[in-house]
Design an enzyme around this catalytic site. Structure first.
Site, PDB file in Angstrom:
ATOM      1  N   GLU A 269       0.532 -46.258 -39.631  1.00  0.00           N
ATOM      2  CA  GLU A 269       1.013 -45.033 -39.987  1.00  0.00           C
ATOM      3  C   GLU A 269       1.633 -44.248 -38.938  1.00  0.00           C
ATOM      4  O   GLU A 269       2.606 -43.467 -39.021  1.00  0.00           O
ATOM      5  CB  GLU A 269       0.027 -44.045 -40.604  1.00  0.00           C
ATOM      6  CG  GLU A 269       0.477 -42.571 -41.408  1.00  0.00           C
ATOM      7  CD  GLU A 269      -0.432 -42.098 -41.908  1.00  0.00           C
ATOM      8  OE1 GLU A 269      -0.630 -41.357 -42.855  1.00  0.00           O
ATOM      9  OE2 GLU A 269      -2.091 -42.291 -41.459  1.00  0.00           O
ATOM     10  N   HIS A 290     -11.338 -69.868 -41.030  1.00  0.00           N
ATOM     11  CA  HIS A 290     -11.318 -70.637 -42.317  1.00  0.00           C
ATOM     12  C   HIS A 290     -10.384 -70.322 -43.514  1.00  0.00           C
ATOM     13  O   HIS A 290     -10.169 -71.047 -44.483  1.00  0.00           O
ATOM     14  CB  HIS A 290     -12.650 -70.983 -42.941  1.00  0.00           C
ATOM     15  CG  HIS A 290     -13.631 -71.483 -41.840  1.00  0.00           C
ATOM     16  ND1 HIS A 290     -13.802 -72.964 -41.773  1.00  0.00           N
ATOM     17  CD2 HIS A 290     -14.549 -70.964 -40.947  1.00  0.00           C
ATOM     18  CE1 HIS A 290     -14.665 -73.200 -40.932  1.00  0.00           C
ATOM     19  NE2 HIS A 290     -15.172 -72.023 -40.070  1.00  0.00           N
ATOM     20  N   LYS A 401       2.300 -38.406 -51.748  1.00  0.00           N
ATOM     21  CA  LYS A 401       1.568 -37.371 -51.926  1.00  0.00           C
ATOM     22  C   LYS A 401       2.099 -36.599 -53.056  1.00  0.00           C
ATOM     23  O   LYS A 401       1.740 -35.911 -54.030  1.00  0.00           O
ATOM     24  CB  LYS A 401       1.140 -36.758 -50.992  1.00  0.00           C
ATOM     25  CG  LYS A 401       0.066 -37.405 -49.830  1.00  0.00           C
ATOM     26  CD  LYS A 401      -0.111 -36.601 -48.728  1.00  0.00           C
ATOM     27  CE  LYS A 401      -1.352 -37.140 -47.760  1.00  0.00           C
ATOM     28  NZ  LYS A 401      -1.593 -36.489 -46.608  1.00  0.00           N
TER      29      LYS A 401
END
Length: 428
Positions: A269, A290, A401
């Site tokens: 951000e 792995h 938003k």
């Protein structure tokens, strides 16, 4: 916090010591800018003053009415939750910490069904007091408390700004309330009321966390060769400029797994601006040796791997065994094995010319975590200065938003209208 950048040199893409020498002059200039911003309490730069400006007495006073709860439930999202979660998940406590940082109805219902709400403190956090996800979850939690016969006004702590819905709620119902710090973006607020209320409710040493942050402050200087935080910030910036556009952040301690999530928000951000930035990828050692190491070693040469570990930890012996091929494990310990896995990964990456940086703390405790959180924030701010990005803003987040709020009828936003323009190409 110690940083070893040796395996970032002479790799692909990599640096040379001469490159770092040239970069150090720019680090000095950036440090001067950061120091001025801190001295003037400028927006964003004020974050780096929190180890000195945060008030642990105010935090303790706000949580004191709740005594010793069984659990604390934080309702917040992004920076309103991740700093607190980092500390809570790293430090052991008899007080369970839970976080509602998403609006998945199945997850919310499952969590509330398992909690004894009468013995839980609800810690609702939103700077603006208008964050849709946070307020929606809080309304659901409050309704669940009513249904359980719990007086929510006696079990709720609010952390918010001077104005907004949450501030009005706290004043109307005389709820304990903490102020979010001025000039501090949420993702930089771990060492403040936002991150430390849960720490206090769990019985941890808030002063020690802040003392660790001050250790990090004291280590800042005008040279990357003298400051671990700046060494990390400058190295990651220089590698990104040379094509290492992914930063695989890999703690070798499960207690630090949430710290990697906090780092991912901080890095993404803050630095993802103007076509620039470095994508954080969360990993866990030794698990992801792995599952991801194959890509890091043999995939595109566009990655940096950050390896994080405590040098001291509790240990568990490995019992002796007669099983063929496994006798070498007997007499050693799980800690020995994890250290060997760490060293093997580091060497494996270096052998494949993949740049990697080692970040170490002495142990996972309050003081070390405070220093680590501060160090990564300072590294991020330095990177932003070197890259000339607006580190403390998040315009792309604000776009989303507004779109979501408009879709829910919370206002007339052109961003919401853009949702209807989605191109469809369905294969059923």
């Amino acid at each position: 916090m110690d940083v070893d950048i040796g395996n970032a040199l002479e790799t692909r893409p990599g640096l040379t010591e001469e490159t770092l020498d040239r970069l150090d002059d720019r680090v000095a200039d950036a440090h001067d800018r950061i120091a001025r911003g801190m001295a003037d309490d400028e927006f964003g730069y004020a974050s780096l003053n929190l180890p000195e400006t945060a008030d642990p007495a105010a935090i303790r006073a706000a949580v004191e009415p709740f005594g010793e709860p069984e659990a604390v439930l934080t309702v917040g999202i992004g920076g309103s939750a991740l700093g607190a979660a980092t500390l809570a998940d790293a430090l052991e406590s008899d007080v369970d910490a839970h976080f509602l940082d998403n609006v998945d109805p199945d997850a919310v219902d499952a969590l509330l069904a398992d909690l004894s709400l009468a013995d839980t403190v609800v810690n609702v956090v939103s700077r603006s007091g208008t964050t849709a996800e946070t307020l929606a979850n809080f309304l659901v939690v409050r309704d669940a408390m009513d249904d359980a016969g719990v007086d929510w006004t006696e079990r709720t702590l609010v952390t918010t700004g001077e104005e907004g819905n949450l501030r009005q709620l706290a004043e109307t119902h005389d709820l304990p309330a903490l102020d979010v710090p001025e000039g501090v973006p949420g993702r930089f607020s771990a060492l403040s009321t936002v991150g430390l209320a849960v720490t206090a409710l769990q019985g941890h040493d808030v002063e020690a966390v802040l003392a660790g942050g001050r250790d990090g402050m004291d280590a800042l200087s005008g040279s990357l060769y003298e400051s671990p935080a700046y060494a990390y910030g400058a190295t990651t910036y220089a590698l990104a400029e040379r094509g290492a556009l992914t930063n695989a952040f890999m703690p070798y301690s499960e207690s630090l797994e949430t710290f990697a999530e906090w780092f991912a928000q901080l890095w993404a951000e803050s630095l993802g601006k103007d076509g620039l930035g470095q994508t954080p990828a969360r990993a866990l050692g030794a698990t992801d040796q792995h599952s991801q190491l194959q890509l890091y070693r043999a995939g595109p040469a566009d990655k940096l791997v950050t390896l994080v570990r405590p040098t001291e930890r509790a240990d568990a012996p490995i019992p002796e065994t007669d099983l063929e091929g496994l006798s070498y494990l007997g007499g050693s310990s799980l800690g020995d094995l994890l250290d060997a896995e760490f060293a093997a990964t580091e060497a494996s990456l270096a052998a494949a010319d993949v740049p990697n940086v080692r970040v170490e703390i002495d142990r996972v405790d309050e003081r070390a975590l405070g220093e680590l959180l501060f160090g990564m924030e300072a590294a991020c701010v330095l990177y932003g200065e070197l890259a000339s990005v607006s580190t403390f803003t998040q315009p792309a987040v604000e776009w989303g938003k507004k779109a979501a709020r408009g879709l829910l009828g919370g206002g007339d936003f052109p961003e919401a209208e853009a949702v209807a323009d989605k191109r469809e190409f369905r294969i059923d």
